[in-house]
Design a protein around this motif. Structure first.
Motif, PDB file in Angstrom:
ATOM      1  N   GLU A 254      -4.436   7.155  -2.411  1.00 58.43           N
ATOM      2  CA  GLU A 254      -3.902   5.898  -1.906  1.00 58.43           C
ATOM      3  C   GLU A 254      -3.936   4.879  -3.034  1.00 58.43           C
TER       4      GLU A 254
ATOM      5  N   TYR B  29      -6.968   2.136  -6.660  1.00 62.53           N
ATOM      6  CA  TYR B  29      -6.609   3.494  -6.276  1.00 62.53           C
ATOM      7  C   TYR B  29      -7.805   4.207  -5.663  1.00 62.53           C
TER       8      TYR B  29
ATOM      9  N   HIS C  50       0.850  -1.195   0.000  1.00 66.33           N
ATOM     10  CA  HIS C  50       0.000   0.000   0.000  1.00 66.33           C
ATOM     11  C   HIS C  50       0.885   1.243   0.000  1.00 66.33           C
TER      12      HIS C  50
ATOM     13  N   GLY D 294       0.434   5.797  -0.067  1.00 63.12           N
ATOM     14  CA  GLY D 294      -0.488   6.912  -0.031  1.00 63.12           C
ATOM     15  C   GLY D 294       0.239   8.214   0.225  1.00 63.12           C
TER      16      GLY D 294
END
Length: 100
Positions: free
Chosen positions: A22, A33, A2, A4
């Motif tokens: 993110e 996304y 992940h 962001g």
């Protein structure tokens, strides 16, 4: 995996806006996304909008919130959000929060 990021695109005495995004790369699926914008007026009223990309059920989410002082150090927050889940319809969410 992940990742962001967020950035304040407006930071004034009465106005504040934050853009956030993110992304995710799961090992068993394609990348997904999310992106959103939150605007605060006078640190009391918030307007929010966001979208999901590359999800199975994608749709625009929007909402608003109110933050009120309760006493010297406490704040009461009331939030509402509406999310479009495509063929499943809309989902409404309500939040009541007391911070101290």
């Amino acid at each position: 995996f992940h990742f962001g990021a967020a950035i304040d695109v407006l930071d004034g005495s009465n106005h504040r806006a934050t853009f956030a995004m993110e992304g995710a790369h799961p090992s068993d699926n394609l990348e997904k996304y999310n992106a959103g914008l939150e605007y605060w007026y006078n640190d009391m009223i918030a307007f929010r909008v966001g979208d999901r990309f590359e999800h199975d059920l994608s749709g625009v989410t929007w909402g608003l919130g109110f933050r009120l002082p309760v006493g010297n150090e406490r704040k009461l927050s009331i939030d509402y959000a509406r999310q479009d889940f495509d063929v499943l319809g809309n989902i409404d969410r309500y939040t009541l929060n007391l911070t101290f």
